[in-house]
Scaffold this active site. Structure first.
Site, short mmCIF file in Angstrom:
data_model
loop_
_atom_site.label_atom_id
_atom_site.label_comp_id
_atom_site.label_asym_id
_atom_site.label_seq_id
_atom_site.Cartn_x
_atom_site.Cartn_y
_atom_site.Cartn_z
N CYS A 1 12.61 4.58 -15.67
CA CYS A 1 11.53 5.19 -15.71
C CYS A 1 11.30 6.37 -15.06
CB CYS A 1 10.20 4.32 -15.10
SG CYS A 1 10.26 2.84 -15.78
N GLY B 1 4.18 -4.59 -19.80
CA GLY B 1 4.28 -4.59 -18.50
C GLY B 1 3.25 -3.60 -18.29
N SER B 2 3.35 -2.41 -18.71
CA SER B 2 2.95 -1.34 -18.13
C SER B 2 1.35 -1.42 -18.44
CB SER B 2 3.19 0.07 -18.62
OG SER B 2 4.61 0.13 -18.42
N SER C 1 6.42 -8.83 -19.02
CA SER C 1 6.82 -8.14 -20.13
C SER C 1 8.04 -8.89 -20.79
CB SER C 1 7.18 -6.92 -19.64
OG SER C 1 7.72 -6.11 -20.78
C1 LIG Z 1 9.82 -2.82 -16.81
C2 LIG Z 1 8.75 -3.04 -15.90
C3 LIG Z 1 7.46 -2.62 -15.80
C4 LIG Z 1 6.96 -1.89 -17.29
O1 LIG Z 1 7.13 -2.95 -18.19
P1 LIG Z 1 6.89 -2.50 -19.84
O2 LIG Z 1 6.94 -3.49 -20.58
O3 LIG Z 1 8.29 -1.49 -20.02
O4 LIG Z 1 5.62 -1.73 -19.89
C5 LIG Z 1 6.57 -2.58 -14.97
N1 LIG Z 1 6.88 -3.33 -13.78
C6 LIG Z 1 8.40 -3.75 -13.64
C7 LIG Z 1 8.44 -4.10 -12.04
C8 LIG Z 1 9.15 -3.60 -14.30
O5 LIG Z 1 10.64 -3.68 -14.19
#
Ligand SMILES: *Cc1c(COP(=O)(O)O)cnc(C)c1O
Length: 395
Positions: free
Chosen positions: A326, A72-73, A200
């Site tokens: 985080c 996701g990041s 993600s």
């Molecule tokens: C967990 C999360 C991310 C990050 O995703 P990763 O796969 O851990 O990098 C980004 N945005 C939201 C809203 C999340 O909950």
């Protein structure tokens, strides 16, 4: 060691057995590089393409609009920076909200250093932006609106279709971080006029370190990871075949069982909130019901520290969170809770639980009983609570 009671599905979810089974061949015998031309390369390519179709179907996109990432990041960074760079000549203004995930907020801050101007929209007490504020923030230089689909700390769901309609009307690109939404609530990129979306796999019982971006046909996004021609040149790097296959399987399962899981999880969340409200005095409920994710509940327990609460719960085998994973470890109160108007002192005593498909009513009973006990103990040691009892301090 106590049996683990897991209430932190917004941080990550356990990998489904079925997903692991689907991944195994791609970690063992079928190790080919999906870009190679010989047969084990071609079977890997076919598996990646099947997963692409599964992901596309889940959000009503076309297969060619899906690009795999490492999570996701990475998706948030690529899409926000990629639009900013591609549109630089047209304008330098971006609109987002105050309650975004750090993957979006920190990316916007980096862009501010590069000369972009960012408007951070306020949210109301329910954690929702106002459409009027959004309209008022739009300028001729606005090139991107990036507003999260669902919030990771309180579960609020934004008026995505309305935001999409406004963005389309003004010919501004609309990105949404849908990491908390995909697999939990229906997401339809066409009906909601979404141009760009990140997701993600590990948030819906898939593997960690794999995600996907949706880029609507015709939208130009500069690449963040340069190199080989993988993912049609938009994201270089040898494909994580097993991870991608796992993501495809996980998203398919999540969508198949969405209505059923969501109904059961919503019931557990409402039961938790009712029980806490009944059994623990001096609390503030920070999350809502209608227009919120099914499994996320955020409650502040006044006069105690969230970190101590987490520690005591951990001793009973309970996994929960004080905000987002985080930012735990930092002692700053949550930016999301402050944005919805929770007083700083109250925000410090907050607990987010996020319920998943394997939680039961007995799990919630155990959690609530433990909370009753632990909150009482912590308050007994709390100088703030003593002041409060003596009438010196009221929050
Ligand atoms: C967990 C999360 C991310 C990050 O995703 P990763 O796969 O851990 O990098 C980004 N945005 C939201 C809203 C999340 O909950």
């Amino acid at each position: 060691m106590n049996e683990i009671k897991y209430f932190d599905h917004a941080a990550t979810t356990p990998l489904s057995r079925e997903v692991l089974d689907a991944m195994m061949p791609w970690l063992t015998d079928n190790f080919g590089n999906a870009s190679s031309v010989y047969s084990i390369g071609r079977t890997a390519r076919a598996a990646v393409d099947e997963a692409r179709a599964q992901v596309a179907k889940a959000i009503n996109a076309k297969e060619k609009e899906i690009y795999f990432t490492a999570g996701g990041s990475e998706g948030d960074n690529t899409l926000i920076k990629g639009v900013a760079m591609a549109k630089r000549a047209k304008g330098n203004h971006i609109i987002t909200s105050k309650i975004e995930h750090p993957a979006v907020l920190e990316t916007c801050k980096q862009l501010e250093k590069e000369g972009f101007e960012v408007t951070y929209l306020e949210v109301n007490g329910e954690g929702k932006i106002s459409i009027d504020d959004l309209k008022a923030a739009i300028k001729p230089e606005t090139v991107l609106i990036t507003i999260m689909f669902a919030n990771n700390e309180i579960g609020s769901i934004q008026p995505i279709a309305e935001i999409g309609a406004i963005a389309r009307e003004h010919k501004i690109l609309f990105h949404t971080d849908a990491v908390q939404a995909v697999g939990n609530v229906p997401v339809d990129v066409k009906a909601m006029n979404i141009d760009l979306l990140s997701m993600s796999a590990h948030k819906f019982y898939g593997p960690k370190g794999v995600g996907a971006m949706y880029i609507r046909t015709g939208v130009v996004v500069d690449k963040l990871i340069a190199g080989g021609h993988q993912e049609k040149g938009k994201r270089a790097g040898t494909e994580n075949v097993a991870g991608i296959v796992g993501m495809g399987k996980a998203i398919e399962l999540a969508c198949e069982n969405m209505a059923e899981n969501s109904a059961r999880i919503t019931e557990l969340r409402d039961y938790y909130l009712a029980q806490v409200e009944e059994k623990v005095p001096y609390i503030r409920i920070n999350s809502g019901k209608e227009g919120f994710l099914p499994g996320t509940a955020n409650v502040s327990f006044k006069y105690i520290e969230g970190e101590s609460l987490l520690f005591m719960l951990d001793m009973k085998g309970i996994c929960a969170s004080s905000g987002s994973a985080c930012t735990s470890g930092s002692l700053d109160p949550s930016h999301v809770l402050l944005a919805i108007g929770v007083p700083v002192e109250v925000a410090h005593g907050s607990l987010r639980i996020s319920i998943g498909k394997s939680n039961t009513k007995e799990d919630i009973d155990f959690l609530v009983d433990t909370l009753v006990n632990v909150v009482e103990k912590l308050r007994a040691m709390s100088p703030l609570y003593e002041d409060f009892l003596n009438g010196k301090y009221i929050i």
